[in-house]
Design a protein around this motif. Structure first.
Motif, PDB file in Angstrom:
ATOM      1  N   GLY A 260      39.094  41.926  50.447  1.00 19.64           N
ATOM      2  CA  GLY A 260      38.998  40.593  49.877  1.00 19.64           C
ATOM      3  C   GLY A 260      40.009  40.242  48.820  1.00 19.64           C
ATOM      4  O   GLY A 260      40.150  39.056  48.472  1.00 19.64           O
ATOM      5  N   ARG A 261      40.714  41.202  48.302  1.00 21.10           N
ATOM      6  CA  ARG A 261      41.616  40.963  47.174  1.00 21.10           C
ATOM      7  C   ARG A 261      42.649  39.874  47.479  1.00 21.10           C
ATOM      8  O   ARG A 261      43.004  39.080  46.602  1.00 21.10           O
ATOM      9  N   THR A 262      43.153  39.836  48.702  1.00 21.91           N
ATOM     10  CA  THR A 262      44.209  38.888  49.061  1.00 21.91           C
ATOM     11  C   THR A 262      43.667  37.612  49.702  1.00 21.91           C
ATOM     12  O   THR A 262      44.445  36.777  50.174  1.00 21.91           O
ATOM     13  N   GLY A 339      36.330  34.486  51.483  1.00 19.12           N
ATOM     14  CA  GLY A 339      36.786  33.099  51.529  1.00 19.12           C
ATOM     15  C   GLY A 339      36.928  32.493  50.150  1.00 19.12           C
ATOM     16  O   GLY A 339      37.846  31.698  49.891  1.00 19.12           O
ATOM     17  N   HIS A 340      36.011  32.868  49.248  1.00 17.29           N
ATOM     18  CA  HIS A 340      36.104  32.360  47.874  1.00 17.29           C
ATOM     19  C   HIS A 340      37.381  32.842  47.206  1.00 17.29           C
ATOM     20  O   HIS A 340      38.033  32.066  46.474  1.00 17.29           O
ATOM     21  N   ALA A 341      37.765  34.105  47.442  1.00 12.59           N
ATOM     22  CA  ALA A 341      38.999  34.629  46.847  1.00 12.59           C
ATOM     23  C   ALA A 341      40.203  33.833  47.320  1.00 12.59           C
ATOM     24  O   ALA A 341      41.106  33.512  46.537  1.00 12.59           O
ATOM     25  N   ALA A 342      40.222  33.501  48.612  1.00  4.88           N
ATOM     26  CA  ALA A 342      41.320  32.679  49.131  1.00  4.88           C
ATOM     27  C   ALA A 342      41.310  31.298  48.493  1.00  4.88           C
ATOM     28  O   ALA A 342      42.363  30.763  48.107  1.00  4.88           O
ATOM     29  N   HIS A 343      40.131  30.715  48.356  1.00  6.17           N
ATOM     30  CA  HIS A 343      40.002  29.359  47.800  1.00  6.17           C
ATOM     31  C   HIS A 343      40.403  29.324  46.323  1.00  6.17           C
ATOM     32  O   HIS A 343      41.176  28.452  45.908  1.00  6.17           O
ATOM     33  N   ILE A 344      39.895  30.261  45.537  1.00  8.04           N
ATOM     34  CA  ILE A 344      40.193  30.250  44.104  1.00  8.04           C
ATOM     35  C   ILE A 344      41.677  30.522  43.888  1.00  8.04           C
ATOM     36  O   ILE A 344      42.293  30.008  42.944  1.00  8.04           O
ATOM     37  N   GLY A 368      52.138  35.971  44.668  1.00  3.64           N
ATOM     38  CA  GLY A 368      50.844  36.534  44.990  1.00  3.64           C
ATOM     39  C   GLY A 368      50.086  35.728  46.011  1.00  3.64           C
ATOM     40  O   GLY A 368      50.610  34.800  46.643  1.00  3.64           O
ATOM     41  N   THR A 369      48.808  36.063  46.168  1.00  6.58           N
ATOM     42  CA  THR A 369      47.907  35.393  47.092  1.00  6.58           C
ATOM     43  C   THR A 369      46.481  35.785  46.734  1.00  6.58           C
ATOM     44  O   THR A 369      46.255  36.844  46.139  1.00  6.58           O
ATOM     45  N   GLY A 370      45.517  34.947  47.089  1.00  3.05           N
ATOM     46  CA  GLY A 370      44.125  35.261  46.799  1.00  3.05           C
ATOM     47  C   GLY A 370      43.899  35.433  45.312  1.00  3.05           C
ATOM     48  O   GLY A 370      44.229  34.555  44.504  1.00  3.05           O
ATOM     49  N   VAL A 371      43.339  36.571  44.920  1.00  2.51           N
ATOM     50  CA  VAL A 371      43.184  36.906  43.498  1.00  2.51           C
ATOM     51  C   VAL A 371      44.061  38.116  43.184  1.00  2.51           C
ATOM     52  O   VAL A 371      43.644  39.084  42.547  1.00  2.51           O
ATOM     53  N   PHE A 372      45.315  38.022  43.632  1.00  2.00           N
ATOM     54  CA  PHE A 372      46.283  39.117  43.547  1.00  2.00           C
ATOM     55  C   PHE A 372      47.630  38.502  43.185  1.00  2.00           C
ATOM     56  O   PHE A 372      48.445  38.192  44.048  1.00  2.00           O
ATOM     57  N   TRP A 373      47.889  38.322  41.869  1.00  2.00           N
ATOM     58  CA  TRP A 373      49.053  37.579  41.392  1.00  2.00           C
ATOM     59  C   TRP A 373      49.798  38.362  40.322  1.00  2.00           C
ATOM     60  O   TRP A 373      49.211  39.183  39.608  1.00  2.00           O
ATOM     61  N   ALA A 374      51.073  38.066  40.192  1.00  2.00           N
ATOM     62  CA  ALA A 374      51.900  38.644  39.136  1.00  2.00           C
ATOM     63  C   ALA A 374      52.794  37.582  38.530  1.00  2.00           C
ATOM     64  O   ALA A 374      53.294  36.699  39.232  1.00  2.00           O
ATOM     65  N   LEU A 375      52.978  37.671  37.220  1.00  2.00           N
ATOM     66  CA  LEU A 375      53.973  36.879  36.500  1.00  2.00           C
ATOM     67  C   LEU A 375      55.074  37.835  36.056  1.00  2.00           C
ATOM     68  O   LEU A 375      54.812  38.796  35.331  1.00  2.00           O
ATOM     69  N   GLU A 376      56.287  37.578  36.494  1.00  2.00           N
ATOM     70  CA  GLU A 376      57.454  38.360  36.083  1.00  2.00           C
ATOM     71  C   GLU A 376      57.989  37.733  34.800  1.00  2.00           C
ATOM     72  O   GLU A 376      58.438  36.582  34.807  1.00  2.00           O
ATOM     73  N   LEU A 377      57.914  38.475  33.690  1.00  2.00           N
ATOM     74  CA  LEU A 377      58.349  37.940  32.403  1.00  2.00           C
ATOM     75  C   LEU A 377      59.781  38.380  32.111  1.00  2.00           C
ATOM     76  O   LEU A 377      60.135  39.551  32.286  1.00  2.00           O
TER      77      LEU A 377
END
Length: 453
Positions: A260-262, A339-344, A368-377
């Motif tokens: 579900g992570r993605t 599905g919620h992970a994809a929606h959020i 990223g995608t789903g609830v799997f994101w990164a910010l490159e600083l």
């Protein structure tokens, strides 16, 4: 949500003192750490003994996919403990059989046999062993910018600095560059160029190593700790084709990206690719009891129909862990968590993070995608110089430390690795909680902006 107990600094101090006296922490200089004493957790939050509450944007170590203390899973563990707390792995046990069935139903293609381990690193160890025995070859190819675990073979396959102290240099590992357009090793300017050149580089490496010597290519479907670099369209399909052409086993590591992570059961589902072996752990039971495993294709499983597989673990398919997996998978189905992970991700996190990037010069890229994101600083968007050097420590890491401190001061526990912050909350985080976290990131990024040029 507020802590369920009144602040109790005295108990917190005792917990901290015992920890410092006796617990040897992983990946740490023992005299330089100051671990937070945690009093409790529920859902997307945890709190300390002083009454400070934190929104957990790390999901533990990216494993509490259904949040902390889900009552259904807690009850299932309690019920299993009363029924059959443990049993040896050579027997057929209801919780183990049902967990394997539910996992196999969700894995792609014919990955219908499940070998259980205690965690992700052991899953990788056994996947490599399966590939080597199935092919009769020894070499395994893995990518730079990867993490596969801390056991002997897994750490040699890993592509980040944690490998260096334990790298034998003779474990049959061959490294290559996987695609990452933002920091392209191939001077690419488009996703299509990056994909094509990365595949050419991989095939050239295979040619010079000798295709007949290579047992497997292992890839995180979407690399996790290394930076959540979503592969360009066509790349994984291209790797699959190369593996088929040379008789190489494709292993996809879904320890972090699975369950579900993605926004899908497995990240492989997003790319329409079926590996020969797939490793999993973490989200399979939200980390409530240690569990991992390897999903095995019919062809590789058949290799061991009459030939013993020379591997096993005392706690393989532990009943408590498997009962937690059964309950977790059923909760994810019943509550629509995938599905919620994809929606959020598509409606809250992605637009919110892109808005932050537009307003903060320290953000070089959002991915990223789903609830799997990164910010490159970065120090500079123009040069893309990282906000801190690669593998920075001490004073060199000060900008990221300041960013992290700003998050914690305002009640957000961030996932920080090198010059990145990852946004990896539970898959069932609410819209309000996600927006709360984004607001804290907004303020903390203003601290990071002070270090830009």
């Amino acid at each position: 949500m507020t802590p369920h107990v009144a602040p109790d600094p005295r108990t917190g101090a005792a917990v901290k003192a015992a920890d410092r006296a006796h617990v040897f922490h992983s990946w740490s200089a023992q005299g330089l750490i100051d671990p937070l004493a945690v009093a409790g957790a529920e859902g997307s939050y945890f709190w300390d003994y002083d009454g400070n509450r934190y929104l957990d944007f790390t999901s533990g170590l990216v494993f509490t996919n259904i949040g902390y203390q889900h009552p259904t899973v807690v009850a299932a563990i309690q019920e299993q403990a009363g029924k059959l707390a443990t049993f040896a792995p050579a027997f057929a046990v209801e919780a183990r059989s049902e967990a394997a069935r539910l996992i196999a139903e969700r894995t792609p293609g014919d990955l219908d046999k499940i070998f259980f381990t205690n965690g992700g690193a052991e899953a990788v160890e056994n996947a490599v062993r399966l590939a080597r025995l199935h092919t009769g070859r020894h070499k395994v190819m893995s990518a730079y910018r990867s993490y596969h675990g801390a056991t002997a073979q897994a750490i040699n396959l890993t592509g980040d600095p944690r490998r260096w102290a334990s790298d034998t240099g003779s474990a049959g590992v061959v490294r290559f560059w996987a695609p990452f357009l933002y920091r392209s090793a191939f001077y690419a300017t488009t996703e299509a160029e990056e994909c094509a050149r990365a595949l050419t580089h991989l095939e050239d490496t295979i040619a010079f190593e000798g295709p007949g010597t290579i047992a497997a290519i292992i890839l995180e479907t979407i690399p996790g700790t290394a930076g959540i670099m979503t592969p360009p369209p066509g790349y994984l399909a291209g790797v699959r084709e190369i593996c088929d052409r040379y008789g190489i086993v494709l292993v996809l590591d879904e320890v972090m990206s699975g369950f579900g992570r993605t926004g899908a059961w497995f990240a492989a589902d997003l790319y329409g690719v079926t590996p020969d072996l797939m490793t999993f752990a973490k989200g399979v039971n939200s980390g409530y009891v240690p569990l991992g495993g390897v999903a095995i294709s019919a062809e590789i499983a058949a290799t061991f129909d009459k030939r013993p597989f020379p591997g096993g673990l005392t706690y393989s398919g532990h009943p408590l862990a498997c009962a937690a997996a059964v309950a977790t998978i059923n909760v994810m189905e019943d509550e629509g968590i995938v599905g919620h992970a994809a929606h959020i991700g598509s409606t809250v996190l992605e637009p919110g993070l892109r808005d932050l990037a537009a307003r903060h010069p320290s953000v070089g890229e959002v991915r990223g995608t789903g609830v799997f994101w990164a910010l490159e600083l970065v120090k500079s968007r123009e040069t893309r110089e990282p906000l801190v050097p690669y593998n920075a420590a001490g004073a060199e890491a000060a900008p990221m430390a300041a960013f992290g401190a700003a998050c914690k001061k305002n009640g957000l526990w961030p996932f920080i690795n090198m010059n990145r912050t990852h946004v990896v909350p539970p898959c069932n985080i609410t819209e309000a909680e996600a927006k709360e976290g984004l607001a804290v990131l907004d303020e903390a990024l203003s601290v990071a902006d002070e270090y830009t040029v």
